[in-house]
Design an enzyme around this catalytic site. Structure first.
Site, PDB file in Angstrom:
ATOM      1  N   HIS A 234       0.820  -1.215   0.000  1.00 11.59           N
ATOM      2  CA  HIS A 234       0.000   0.000   0.000  1.00 11.59           C
ATOM      3  C   HIS A 234       0.853   1.264   0.000  1.00 11.59           C
ATOM      4  O   HIS A 234       0.321   2.370  -0.111  1.00 11.59           O
ATOM      5  CB  HIS A 234      -0.919  -0.008   1.224  1.00 11.59           C
TER       6      HIS A 234
ATOM      7  N   ASP B 152      -9.703  -9.474 -19.001  1.00 14.21           N
ATOM      8  CA  ASP B 152      -9.646 -10.730 -19.756  1.00 14.21           C
ATOM      9  C   ASP B 152      -8.208 -10.962 -20.188  1.00 14.21           C
ATOM     10  O   ASP B 152      -7.642 -10.185 -20.957  1.00 14.21           O
ATOM     11  CB  ASP B 152     -10.566 -10.653 -20.978  1.00 14.21           C
TER      12      ASP B 152
END
Length: 498
Positions: A212, A432
């Site tokens: 993070h 995808d």
């Protein structure tokens, strides 16, 4: 985790106020690519998750380091973090994509071809996302030394369909890379660790654990989008924009840090609550008590508010709450589109801030008020406020924001604060890699004590809310009759697959 208070002056006015007894909520603005690659021998590849608590039967088949396909130029070897990166909690954020074997390729083909292709294309895009292959030096810089991304492959001894029938949080975490855990510091460690879990049916669970210190939710999505495009051989190229440190330069003399109360020190309980389109329509039919806008509630406002209400009510059952006891909601806000001019969509780094609002669960709570207060707090994260955070002149703003946030946490028992984040409308289900889109995208908690993360359902226009509370609060929360009149607890993601 991704949060910051805005409009600290309003926070100061609240802290000096004696009007804690009001029943309305109060707003607080607050060499190619393989390195150290090896296939594990039989004794080494024992079931990493074989104890009874993990519930996942898998074996690690390889551990590798994926390096950029070409070295990072010398003049880019030092990467400056922004001030938003600087004080961001130093934890790892886990993320999961589950992709079915729609082409019915054999498992051996998935292992030998798809996984190899994933590694090759990841190596290619790392030349553009070069800081992610480096090492966090401290809170101010990343050393872009091309140490790479830690990459693990595992074989799961069940089908993806069987796994998704009852995928509780603990079970999904069993598919994460073994190290680091979410609360491990990224300093001196890999910035990203990835595990490709191959199921008996050839389906894949692609799990990442990202630091993070440099990667917020949007940044992670940009990385995955670039990786998917490269895997497909798409001509579309995502070129990350590293403008964070230019706009929000870091500050070696930052006086305050984030309150430690938001981070977990004890066991947490996480469950999923799914709101279908019919439930959302009922929630959105309610008015929003907001002077700034009369429009109906959004999916985010509606679902976050009823969860906040139920979480605050659960807290009152396990701790003593008086009429002056506050419970805080921090809604994460992406700065990219709210800045003037807007920041590039491909902007990389922590470019988020939190909008804070308070309720008093010792008094009556109603959804229109909670939705209105959340809306008004978010509306104050506007271009004017963002402008006050820019450049070196923004350093004092950040110090005041952090000071006010610490004062607020001092007012809350055990850090009674729910952090809300959302990937609604992010497009995560459109990714995808060349063999079909994911059937489930899961957002795991990275160590925040009380958190709600929102995402789409695969179909039907619903919302999946992943809620983390303490175990005693969750036991009460998950039985809240109002919440259960709208949400289903832990349904299988397969119910949304047509």
């Amino acid at each position: 985790m991704k949060w910051l208070f805005s409009a600290y002056k309003t926070t100061e006015r609240f802290l000096n106020s004696q009007q804690y007894h009001q029943t309305r909520s109060s707003s607080l603005y607050y060499s190619r690519f393989y390195s150290s690659s090896r296939i594990l021998n039989a004794s080494e590849s024992s079931n990493r998750l074989s104890d009874s608590s993990t519930k996942v039967d898998l074996e690690i088949i390889s551990r590798e380091t994926i390096k950029p396909s070409s070295p990072t130029p010398r003049h880019l070897r030092t990467f400056n973090l922004s001030i938003l990166d600087q004080f961001m909690v130093d934890v790892y954020v886990p993320f999961a994509f589950f992709i079915p074997n729609t082409n019915n390729d054999s498992v051996s083909d998935v292992v030998n071809k798809r996984s190899k292709h994933l590694k090759e294309t990841l190596s290619e895009i790392l030349t553009r996302f070069y800081p992610f292959a480096g090492e966090v030096k401290d809170n101010l810089q990343i050393e872009c030394n091309d140490q790479g991304i830690y990459y693990t492959e595992a074989r799961v001894n069940q089908t993806l369909q069987d796994f998704l029938r009852h995928p509780d949080d603990e079970k999904v975490r069993g598919l994460l890379p073994e190290n680091p855990n979410t609360t491990t510091s990224s300093i001196g460690n890999y910035i990203i660790r990835t595990q490709v879990n191959i199921f008996k049916c050839g389906g894949i669970g692609l799990l990442t654990s990202t630091s993070h210190k440099i990667i917020d939710g949007h940044t992670n999505y940009m990385l995955m989008k670039a990786w998917a495009a490269a895997a497909q051989g798409s001509p579309e190229t995502i070129s990350p924009s590293f403008v964070g440190a230019e706009i929000f330069p870091n500050n070696m003399s930052l006086e305050y840090s984030l309150p430690s109360k938001i981070l977990a020190t004890k066991t947490l309980s996480t469950k999923r609550f799914v709101f279908d389109s019919n439930s959302l329509a009922l929630l959105k039919a309610q008015p929003v008590a907001s002077a700034s806008s009369a429009r109906p509630p959004s999916r985010m406002e509606a679902t976050t508010s009823i969860i906040w209400k139920a979480a605050a009510q659960a807290a009152t059952k396990v701790r003593q709450f008086g009429p002056q006891s506050p419970h805080v909601l921090l809604s994460m806000v992406d700065l990219r589109k709210r800045a003037s001019p807007p920041l590039p969509e491909e902007s990389i780094g922590n470019l988020v801030i939190a909008a804070g609002t308070i309720c008093f669960p010792g008094c009556q709570l109603d959804l229109p008020t909670l939705m209105g207060q959340q809306r008004e707090s978010i509306a104050k994260i506007n271009d004017i406020h963002i402008e006050s955070m820019k450049g070196e002149k923004g350093h004092e703003t950040f110090n005041e924001i952090l000071r006010a946030s610490n004062q607020l946490m001092d007012l809350t028992a055990e850090g009674d604060c729910l952090v809300a984040t959302s990937l609604l409308n992010s497009g995560a289900y459109e990714l995808d890699f060349g063999w079909g889109k994911p059937i489930w995208v899961y957002l795991m908690n990275h160590g925040i004590v009380r958190r709600v993360a929102l995402n789409e359902t695969l179909t039907g226009g619903g919302v999946e809310a992943i809620v983390t509370l303490s175990p005693d609060e969750m036991e009460i929360f998950e039985c809240n009759p109002e919440l259960l009149s709208y949400a289903t607890v832990d349904p299988s993601p397969l119910r949304f697959v047509h």
